[in-house]
Design an enzyme around this catalytic site. Structure first.
Site, mmCIF file in Angstrom:
data_model
loop_
_atom_site.group_PDB
_atom_site.id
_atom_site.type_symbol
_atom_site.label_atom_id
_atom_site.label_comp_id
_atom_site.label_asym_id
_atom_site.label_seq_id
_atom_site.Cartn_x
_atom_site.Cartn_y
_atom_site.Cartn_z
ATOM 1 N N GLU A 81 0.795 -1.236 0.000
ATOM 2 C CA GLU A 81 0.000 0.000 0.000
ATOM 3 C C GLU A 81 0.829 1.288 0.000
ATOM 4 O O GLU A 81 0.598 2.178 0.821
ATOM 5 C CB GLU A 81 -0.966 -0.021 1.196
ATOM 6 N N GLU B 247 -6.244 -10.633 -0.998
ATOM 7 C CA GLU B 247 -7.023 -10.378 0.232
ATOM 8 C C GLU B 247 -8.509 -10.317 -0.112
ATOM 9 O O GLU B 247 -9.227 -9.401 0.333
ATOM 10 C CB GLU B 247 -6.591 -9.049 0.875
HETATM 11 O O1 G3I Z 1 -4.479 -7.451 19.264
HETATM 12 C C1 G3I Z 1 -5.233 -6.314 19.725
HETATM 13 C C2 G3I Z 1 -5.954 -6.634 21.000
HETATM 14 O O2 G3I Z 1 -4.994 -6.889 21.983
HETATM 15 C C3 G3I Z 1 -6.844 -5.460 21.368
HETATM 16 O O3 G3I Z 1 -7.577 -5.770 22.499
HETATM 17 C C4 G3I Z 1 -7.796 -5.140 20.224
HETATM 18 C C5 G3I Z 1 -8.690 -3.937 20.525
HETATM 19 O O4 G3I Z 1 -8.628 -2.951 19.552
HETATM 20 O O5 G3I Z 1 -7.044 -4.861 19.081
HETATM 21 C C6 G3I Z 1 -6.240 -5.952 18.655
HETATM 22 O O6 G3I Z 1 -5.540 -5.577 17.522
HETATM 23 C C7 G3I Z 1 -6.277 -5.490 16.331
HETATM 24 C C8 G3I Z 1 -5.653 -6.423 15.309
HETATM 25 O O7 G3I Z 1 -6.298 -6.261 14.072
HETATM 26 C C9 G3I Z 1 -5.738 -7.889 15.715
HETATM 27 O O8 G3I Z 1 -7.059 -8.295 15.797
HETATM 28 C C10 G3I Z 1 -6.245 -4.057 15.846
HETATM 29 O O9 G3I Z 1 -6.951 -3.218 16.725
HETATM 30 C C11 G3I Z 1 -6.858 -3.969 14.480
HETATM 31 O O10 G3I Z 1 -6.665 -2.658 13.971
HETATM 32 C C12 G3I Z 1 -6.180 -4.959 13.561
HETATM 33 O O11 G3I Z 1 -6.812 -4.902 12.311
HETATM 34 C C13 G3I Z 1 -6.123 -5.491 11.231
HETATM 35 C C14 G3I Z 1 -5.816 -4.417 10.209
HETATM 36 O O12 G3I Z 1 -5.237 -4.998 9.062
HETATM 37 C C15 G3I Z 1 -4.879 -3.405 10.851
HETATM 38 O O13 G3I Z 1 -4.271 -2.600 10.041
HETATM 39 C C16 G3I Z 1 -7.012 -6.553 10.627
HETATM 40 O O14 G3I Z 1 -7.128 -7.628 11.557
HETATM 41 C C17 G3I Z 1 -6.424 -7.061 9.329
HETATM 42 O O15 G3I Z 1 -7.366 -7.876 8.674
HETATM 43 C C18 G3I Z 1 -6.090 -5.897 8.406
HETATM 44 O O16 G3I Z 1 -5.480 -6.422 7.248
HETATM 45 C C19 G3I Z 1 -5.172 -5.480 6.215
HETATM 46 C C20 G3I Z 1 -3.983 -5.987 5.462
HETATM 47 O O17 G3I Z 1 -2.917 -6.256 6.348
HETATM 48 C C21 G3I Z 1 -3.545 -5.002 4.388
HETATM 49 N N1 G3I Z 1 -4.638 -4.668 3.514
HETATM 50 C C22 G3I Z 1 -5.861 -4.246 4.149
HETATM 51 C C23 G3I Z 1 -6.286 -5.305 5.169
HETATM 52 C C24 G3I Z 1 -7.582 -5.003 5.718
HETATM 53 O O18 G3I Z 1 -7.451 -3.802 6.469
#
Ligand code: G3I
Length: 371
Positions: free
Chosen positions: A160, A265
């Site tokens: 990205e 994805e």
């Molecule tokens: O692990 C913490 C947890 O400890 C906490 O309690 C909780 C509360 O907010 O957050 C948890 O972390 C989250 C993490 O996913 C694991 O579940 C983050 O907040 C959350 O922002 C994060 O989101 C991920 C996102 O990327 C972050 O940038 C998504 O799971 C994941 O599917 C997403 O994947 C991205 C690709 O890497 C790149 N392309 C877009 C795609 C979708 O956004």
């Protein structure tokens, strides 16, 4: 209702007959056709895995993953915030587990991702010099790509880096390292991971303006004599609006550059959203209409979703000699990031399997393309 669902309610004789005529394996795996087997001569079929899945906390889930997918991408655990939490500190525990998971179950691992402006370790915010950013950048790629060389099939080296208009995104890397940082990342990855395929990955890079920027990036990397093996089109699309023409045009244009093309994805959002894409920084405010299907997806939307997936896979099959992989962003609807983005706590239905790993009409349409 799915055609595969009722096998558990058959009487004993019917159950025996049903299982006797199906190939060996578990009843669960027998009753649902396998995506990876159905498309084995066409392209790899991948999924994104979360911590619980990598940890094999639920044996049934593991069995299901292994029966459906032959490739896997870590949804989060190889991102820099998690694998490189402190300046001199790496945490390889989950990534090592993922590699072991892949080896044990014959699933190829697509590393995601070395250089991304999001999910960076918190210490990055304190860095205010180009030298320190360059040191982080270099050490991170050398250490992480080096450790997994020969153990993962591929890396999304840079994720990205582009804006929607095809210009470079104003990330911390662009700010401190200039717009050659993408080429430099590939150069470092090539040195650290000579046995690993190296990809550029983005969302909306099937859209003409962003695609043009992506093509420029790939040409620039190649012109520098640096290896880039493929381009990932993430494929976060919206029900009823899958841009099939742009996708087909992109497959052809990227292939003409001599790189592999893959969908990395894939999911199709069914919930309301006022923008397209997958910029994790973008959010929406919840209102009374933002979570319209908390109990179940209405049939009309379900059928549209099925038609979209059918059209998409028809296109992938038309270009099966060019598309190397199709990876879904999650195993089933319960796992999808779209339940929490761009609004937290919604009920989304973007994948082929429902919250109990049961096939949805979209799955059946996709499988039927090969019958
Ligand atoms: O692990 C913490 C947890 O400890 C906490 O309690 C909780 C509360 O907010 O957050 C948890 O972390 C989250 C993490 O996913 C694991 O579940 C983050 O907040 C959350 O922002 C994060 O989101 C991920 C996102 O990327 C972050 O940038 C998504 O799971 C994941 O599917 C997403 O994947 C991205 C690709 O890497 C790149 N392309 C877009 C795609 C979708 O956004």
């Amino acid at each position: 209702m799915s055609a595969y669902r009722n096998i558990f309610s058959l009487n004993k004789t019917a159950f025996f007959l049903a299982t006797a005529i199906l190939p060996l394996g578990s009843v669960y795996a027998q009753t649902i056709p396998s995506l990876k087997d159905t498309f084995k001569k066409d392209f790899g079929i991948g999924t994104a895995l979360n911590n619980a899945q990598i940890d094999e906390r639920d044996p049934k889930m593991t069995e299901f993953i292994v029966s459906q997918f032959n490739m896997a991408t870590p949804e989060n655990i190889m991102k820099s915030a998690l694998i490189h939490p402190g300046w001199d500190t790496y945490n390889f525990e989950m990534a090592d587990k993922l590699v072991a998971f892949g080896k044990k179950h014959n699933i190829k691992i697509n590393g995601h991702t070395l250089i991304w402006h999001s999910q960076l370790p918190p210490f990055i915010r304190g860095i205010k010099s180009a030298d320190s950013i360059r040191t982080f950048f270099t050490e991170h790629i050398k250490t992480v790509a080096g450790r997994y060389d020969g153990k993962v099939l591929s890396w999304d080296v840079v994720n990205e880096a582009l804006n929607e208009d095809g210009t470079m995104r104003k990330s911390v890397f662009l700010q401190y390292l200039g717009d050659d940082f993408v080429t430099e990342a590939f150069r470092l990855a090539q040195q650290a991971a000579p046995k690993t395929e190296l990809y550029y990955n983005d969302y909306n890079n099937e859209q003409p303006a962003k695609r043009a920027g992506c093509i420029e990036l790939i040409k620039k990397i190649k012109a520098a004599g640096v290896r880039i093996d493929g381009v990932g089109i993430q494929g976060h699309w919206h029900v009823g609006k899958v841009p099939l023409k742009d996708i087909e045009e992109s497959i052809l244009q990227y292939l003409a550059l001599g790189v592999k093309v893959m969908f990395t994805e894939l999911d199709i959002e069914v919930l309301p959203r006022n923008f397209q894409g997958a910029d994790v920084g973008q959010r929406m405010t919840a209102n009374a209409q933002s979570n319209p299907y908390p109990e179940a997806l209405p049939d009309s939307v379900q059928q549209q979703l099925a038609a979209d997936y059918e059209a998409l896979f028809k296109l992938f099959l038309k270009h099966k000699d060019k598309v190397t992989r199709v990876t879904f962003w999650g195993v089933n609807d319960a796992n999808s990031w779209l339940n929490n983005w761009p609004i937290r706590g919604r009920t989304s239905y973007p994948l082929l399997f429902d919250r109990n790993n049961q096939p949805k009409p979209a799955f059946e349409k996709v499988i039927a393309l090969k019958k």
